[in-house]
Write a protein that holds these residues in place. Sequence first.
Motif, mmCIF file in Angstrom:
data_model
loop_
_atom_site.group_PDB
_atom_site.id
_atom_site.type_symbol
_atom_site.label_atom_id
_atom_site.label_comp_id
_atom_site.label_asym_id
_atom_site.label_seq_id
_atom_site.Cartn_x
_atom_site.Cartn_y
_atom_site.Cartn_z
ATOM 1 N N ARG A 589 54.136 23.352 51.998
ATOM 2 C CA ARG A 589 53.045 23.333 53.105
ATOM 3 C C ARG A 589 53.008 24.376 53.796
ATOM 4 O O ARG A 589 53.692 24.850 53.812
ATOM 5 C CB ARG A 589 53.477 21.986 54.167
ATOM 6 N N SER A 590 51.560 24.882 54.130
ATOM 7 C CA SER A 590 51.143 26.130 54.051
ATOM 8 C C SER A 590 50.489 25.828 55.379
ATOM 9 O O SER A 590 49.356 25.308 55.575
ATOM 10 C CB SER A 590 50.254 27.491 52.951
ATOM 11 N N VAL A 591 50.420 26.508 56.480
ATOM 12 C CA VAL A 591 49.654 26.504 57.444
ATOM 13 C C VAL A 591 49.229 27.203 58.419
ATOM 14 O O VAL A 591 50.204 28.511 58.366
ATOM 15 C CB VAL A 591 50.364 25.335 58.502
ATOM 16 N N THR A 613 50.491 32.798 58.654
ATOM 17 C CA THR A 613 50.667 31.736 57.850
ATOM 18 C C THR A 613 52.453 31.510 57.740
ATOM 19 O O THR A 613 53.384 32.357 57.631
ATOM 20 C CB THR A 613 50.156 32.331 55.907
ATOM 21 N N LEU A 614 52.539 30.222 57.550
ATOM 22 C CA LEU A 614 53.700 29.358 57.721
ATOM 23 C C LEU A 614 54.070 28.823 56.379
ATOM 24 O O LEU A 614 53.410 27.893 56.506
ATOM 25 C CB LEU A 614 54.503 28.822 58.785
ATOM 26 N N ALA A 615 54.680 29.201 55.206
ATOM 27 C CA ALA A 615 54.697 28.792 54.033
ATOM 28 C C ALA A 615 55.853 27.864 54.255
ATOM 29 O O ALA A 615 56.776 29.184 53.612
ATOM 30 C CB ALA A 615 53.810 29.756 53.238
ATOM 31 N N ARG A 616 56.540 26.307 53.968
ATOM 32 C CA ARG A 616 57.467 26.297 53.616
ATOM 33 C C ARG A 616 57.361 24.893 52.700
ATOM 34 O O ARG A 616 57.185 24.970 52.276
ATOM 35 C CB ARG A 616 57.319 25.995 55.298
ATOM 36 N N ARG A 617 59.091 25.225 52.276
ATOM 37 C CA ARG A 617 59.466 24.037 50.904
ATOM 38 C C ARG A 617 60.533 23.602 52.178
ATOM 39 O O ARG A 617 61.023 22.792 52.909
ATOM 40 C CB ARG A 617 60.523 24.827 50.648
ATOM 41 N N GLN A 618 59.955 22.124 52.203
ATOM 42 C CA GLN A 618 60.353 20.795 53.440
ATOM 43 C C GLN A 618 60.249 19.497 51.543
ATOM 44 O O GLN A 618 59.858 19.366 50.541
ATOM 45 C CB GLN A 618 59.645 20.460 53.695
ATOM 46 N N ASN A 628 66.131 28.288 50.930
ATOM 47 C CA ASN A 628 64.567 28.107 50.388
ATOM 48 C C ASN A 628 63.888 27.021 51.448
ATOM 49 O O ASN A 628 62.950 26.932 50.924
ATOM 50 C CB ASN A 628 64.686 27.826 48.927
ATOM 51 N N THR A 629 64.184 27.495 52.860
ATOM 52 C CA THR A 629 62.802 27.102 53.583
ATOM 53 C C THR A 629 61.859 27.427 53.520
ATOM 54 O O THR A 629 60.583 26.981 53.403
ATOM 55 C CB THR A 629 63.970 26.709 54.962
ATOM 56 N N PHE A 633 58.460 36.158 49.411
ATOM 57 C CA PHE A 633 57.123 37.070 49.249
ATOM 58 C C PHE A 633 55.910 36.492 49.521
ATOM 59 O O PHE A 633 54.563 36.773 49.141
ATOM 60 C CB PHE A 633 57.176 36.783 47.717
ATOM 61 N N SER A 634 55.914 35.083 50.913
ATOM 62 C CA SER A 634 54.750 35.038 51.892
ATOM 63 C C SER A 634 54.795 35.856 52.617
ATOM 64 O O SER A 634 55.717 34.839 53.756
ATOM 65 C CB SER A 634 54.592 34.231 51.820
ATOM 66 N N PRO A 635 54.364 36.776 52.925
ATOM 67 C CA PRO A 635 54.413 37.222 54.831
ATOM 68 C C PRO A 635 53.875 36.546 55.687
ATOM 69 O O PRO A 635 52.886 35.164 55.746
ATOM 70 C CB PRO A 635 53.265 39.039 54.731
#
Length: 739
Positions: A589-591, A613-618, A628-629, A633-635
């Motif tokens: 999920r990326s928001v 950007t908050l790119a998370r593994r859910q 690995n939440t 490499f996604s600032p």
Amino acid sequence: MKNVLIIGITLLLTHLAQAQSLHLRVEDSVTHAPLSGVTIRTSAEPPTGTTTDAQGQAQLASLPNGPNQLIVTLVGYQPYRFRLTLPLASPDSVVLIELAPTEAALEEVTVTATRSNSRLEDLPIKVEVLGLEEMDEESAVVPGNVASILGDISIIHIQRTSLTTGNQSIRMQGLDPKYTQILRDGLPLYEGFSGNLGVLQIPPLDLKQVEVIKGSASTLYGGGAIGGLINLVSRQPGAEPELTMVLNRSNLRETNLNAYYARQYNPKTGLTVFAGLTNQPAVDVNQDGFSDAPLIHQVTVHPRLFLTPSTRNRLNLGYTFITEKRSGGDVTALKQPEGLHTYVVSNTIQRHSADATFDHRFSEKHTFTGRGTLSFFDRTEVNNGFHFSGRQLSGYFEAADYSQRGAHALVAGANLTLEHFRKGASDSSRISDFTYNTVGLFLQDDWRAGNKVTLQGGLRLDHHTVFGNFFLPRLSVLIKPNEQWSVRTSVGTGYKTPNIFANLTAADSRTQSRLSYRYLLPLRANLKSERSVGLNLDVAYKSTLGEHLTVQLDQAFYYTFISNPIVALSTDTTANRRTLLQNANYDLRSVGTDTYLRLEYDEIEFYLGYNHTLARRQAANGTNLSENTYVPFSPQDKFSLTLAYHIPEKWRFGIESSWVGNQYVYDNRRVANYWFWAAAIERMLGHFSLILNAENIFNIQQLKYGPVVTGPINNPTVQPLWAPQEGRIVNLAIKYKWH
């Protein structure tokens, strides 16, 4: 007296018999719309002239037989001069003349990736365009590739994926590089095996513009454009012949020699040719014994032929040849292997691509387009003694029909994508040969529901010969309450089929450094394709305040959900190390938000952008996700700033800066924030220019935050790359430009 009259009448009749009327049509070289009020005159004394009507048509009467030179002018367009010899082979034929917009008409930027050739401000989807002026400036500042100028956009993050090869990938909206689709002139040339190395090694001198579509753009080009789409548009010949040459040298001993030539020989034939050479030795910048800048020997040749046999038909033909060798590793081994100094990674590639685009215009509102490309890619890799080689034959063929029917602009078409991979006979890897074919049908409708609202609906149906069927709907809305404000919202779906090469960079653990073809297993039969839903909202304001100040303010919001992401899992057992691609037990999920302000005041340009950007593994399906939440490499935060000042035909100054913050790597480990600064100065001396450029002025290097290479010299481990490796880079370029 009677004899004199007879002689005069005879001479007049002879002149009329030797004269000919010329029928002409003038249109915009980009939109192909007819241009009215165009002045057409002869260069002879006394001049003969006329102007075009509302349909862009005109007639010059009583032109003498033999060579004639015509001058075509219109405010906002570049003057066009050409010669023709009368009488024409077909006296009733219409001579087509295309006028190119001048830089003063840059607000009429046309986006080709949308297939409708619509103006930038009329598109229901958000597109950002880096135009010819930016490409011309970048061609001498960073002449080797377009990575630098793309990284100036706040929503794009350039990640270096390999220390030994220097390969770089694009991240948009916080997502892995595989979710950004890259096109060249609307054609997907960089898919699968051929897209795994050196995608960004495309010199800006060969480009007219770069089109960045933010968010899902799967309707027209297939499911891969989940996070965004980047279309690299080649240059076309203008009204005047052009020759540009750039010679560049950097403190890393990189040498670039690029040349571009373009000429429109006559209204029916034009040509562009680009040729480039890059030569760089391997350089150990941080003195740790391993190269930070790889050895590069690259040659690129790209000719294109533009044919307009009639006013209704247009044919563009192109060919690209690239040969490249890249080597990195232990700098002692690169010179002469000895003792434990044996670690070398070397890649040799060769790419042949041929492309063709044919347009047939039935009327001003109805055009058929057929396009296609066939590409052969050969790559050999030697990784610390392990040999891997493979060849890919890929193709893309498309037929599309564009028509305007009242308030509707329709694009309907079908395409075929081919991917045929064969590994080398002596290769000991476990990778299997494969052939993938995808047939797609698409339909897009731009409906002007009123003066202020445009709706764009899209449908796509793809059939993949291995992974089945995919249905992709998309809806976009543009609301323009006035000329200054615009609101765009879009929701679309996408997919990504398993591909052993595209997914290798999406690692699921700290073992990324061991992800190589040596340990990679074939695709499992139970792999599922990735699915996505994306939502984008954009509010923009653009206006001119007073006579000199132009203001553009843009605020965007986006959300992307991806199910069944495919990741690479590598075992930690050295004796039986294996890398397996599988569907993760989580969703992505990326928001985020993207904000930028662009100001232009006379010859001063200012850009300030901020991306969050908050790119998370859910966890998915009730599973427990303990680590690995954050997507590596996604600032989460990035500021971008550009300030430029131009004194016409004398000086150009520029400063660029970016701040990269709150970035995570594997195991949810946060790394340090850093600033990146660059500056350039150009002195113009007639046809020549001298350009001095400095990248990474304050010498930011990842080594300052910890070792990059660890382990034994002959079998090292490279830590995750999240910051610059080459340190400060200073280059001096000489540019020659003739029109």
